[in-house]
Structures are given as C-alpha cells and as structure tokens.
Design a protein around this motif. Structure first.
Motif, mmCIF file in Angstrom:
data_model
loop_
_atom_site.group_PDB
_atom_site.id
_atom_site.type_symbol
_atom_site.label_atom_id
_atom_site.label_comp_id
_atom_site.label_asym_id
_atom_site.label_seq_id
_atom_site.Cartn_x
_atom_site.Cartn_y
_atom_site.Cartn_z
ATOM 1 N N VAL A 92 -1.683 -6.989 -4.995
ATOM 2 C CA VAL A 92 -1.285 -5.907 -5.897
ATOM 3 C C VAL A 92 -0.356 -4.919 -5.206
ATOM 4 N N LYS A 93 -0.712 -4.507 -3.997
ATOM 5 C CA LYS A 93 0.054 -3.445 -3.331
ATOM 6 C C LYS A 93 -0.022 -3.612 -1.822
ATOM 7 N N SER A 125 2.300 -14.966 -6.961
ATOM 8 C CA SER A 125 1.119 -14.100 -6.906
ATOM 9 C C SER A 125 1.126 -13.206 -5.665
ATOM 10 N N GLY A 126 2.053 -13.455 -4.752
ATOM 11 C CA GLY A 126 2.184 -12.612 -3.569
ATOM 12 C C GLY A 126 3.137 -11.446 -3.772
ATOM 13 N N ALA A 127 3.877 -11.423 -4.909
ATOM 14 C CA ALA A 127 4.787 -10.305 -5.211
ATOM 15 C C ALA A 127 3.945 -9.070 -5.489
ATOM 16 N N HIS A 128 4.353 -7.923 -4.970
ATOM 17 C CA HIS A 128 3.495 -6.737 -5.009
ATOM 18 C C HIS A 128 4.312 -5.453 -5.071
ATOM 19 N N ALA A 129 3.639 -4.382 -5.490
ATOM 20 C CA ALA A 129 4.202 -3.039 -5.344
ATOM 21 C C ALA A 129 4.087 -2.684 -3.858
ATOM 22 N N LEU A 148 -3.367 -3.490 2.505
ATOM 23 C CA LEU A 148 -3.048 -4.095 1.224
ATOM 24 C C LEU A 148 -4.214 -4.006 0.258
ATOM 25 N N ILE A 149 -3.882 -4.208 -1.017
ATOM 26 C CA ILE A 149 -4.859 -4.298 -2.088
ATOM 27 C C ILE A 149 -4.661 -5.639 -2.751
ATOM 28 N N ALA A 150 -5.738 -6.397 -2.871
ATOM 29 C CA ALA A 150 -5.693 -7.710 -3.509
ATOM 30 C C ALA A 150 -6.604 -7.729 -4.725
#
Length: 153
Positions: A92-93, A125-129, A148-150
């Motif tokens: 997520v981030k 699914s690895g694309a993130h803010a 990170l936040i997953a």
C-alpha cells in the motif's frame, strides 16, 4: 500471488533475510486488521549495515539505491515473519528516509531502489503510494531507512 514473489525472489538471486533484531523498544511489524505496518528497516546484511554515511558525501546514489533495496527486503522479512508473504494482497505505502549531505536532493531516486524491488517481486500489486524524505541523521549513521504498509488477507 503466493508463488509470484517466491519465483521472482529466486529469479533475482535474492533470499529473505532473518528479521533484524530491534535496536530499541519496538517490534519489527504489527498487524492491524487487514494491514501490516513495519517499523523502519535499516540496510542490515548478516547483522551489519551494508553501508554508512550520508548520501551525496560518503555514499553514492547507486550505493544508497542498493541500501534502500536491502531495507525493503528486510521489511518484507518482517512481514513474512508475522503473517507470511503469501498473504500479501498488495503493497500500500512505502516511506523512505535518506540521510542527505547538504545539496543532495535526489531522495526519490534513492528510494526507487526499494520501490523497484517491490514491483519486481509483486508485479502490479507491488505498486504503492510513497514518500521519500531527506533527513540530516539516521540511526547508526545509516544512509537509508524504509518502512512499508502491506494489505494482507
């Protein structure tokens, strides 16, 4: 997703390291609902920092990118230890901190080392803010710290 990260890790010639022991009063990762939050991870390899110093002075951009990649790998190890990477739905981030020499302003390029690894392991699914922040000092004179936040199932 379960096999994707494993296959990509192997293809890249990488292994998940052991979770780094906390250097303070915290835990490496915490689950809350469907998310796992990692503590800031340093570029430890075998219990030692892979590089020390400020980026743009003692540490080159390429060394810092590699350190950010190692930080992300260490963060994934913390997630794996807590819930298993097979349960990751998406990253997520990412927040990256870069110990920067005066005048160094390529923090996003440094943290790309972490972001690119996450993309290579998890695909879309690895694309993130993301945030990439320049700071004056980091613990133990490390040049990079990544958290990170997953989202997990």
């Amino acid at each position: 997703m379960a096999q994707l990260w494993r296959e990509n890790l192997t293809r890249l010639g990488l292994e998940l390291p052991a979770v780094a022991a906390p250097a303070g009063v915290y835990i490496p990762a915490q689950r809350s609902g469907s998310h796992v939050y990692t503590s800031g991870q340093l570029p430890f390899v075998g219990g030692e920092l892979s590089v020390v110093g400020k980026v743009g002075a003692e540490v080159s951009l390429e060394q810092a990118r590699e350190a950010a990649k190692q930080c992300a790998l260490n963060a994934l190890a913390a997630v794996h230890d807590l819930v298993g990477l097979d349960s990751v739905v998406r990253i997520v981030k990412v927040v990256g901190f870069v110990a920067s020499a005066p005048g160094f302003n390529n923090q996003p390029q440094v943290i790309n080392g972490a972001s690119e690894l996450l993309g290579e392991l998890f695909g879309a699914s690895g694309a993130h803010a993301r945030s990439a922040v320049g700071v004056f000092e980091l613990p133990a004179n490390t040049p990079v710290e990544v958290e990170l936040i997953a989202e997990v199932s």
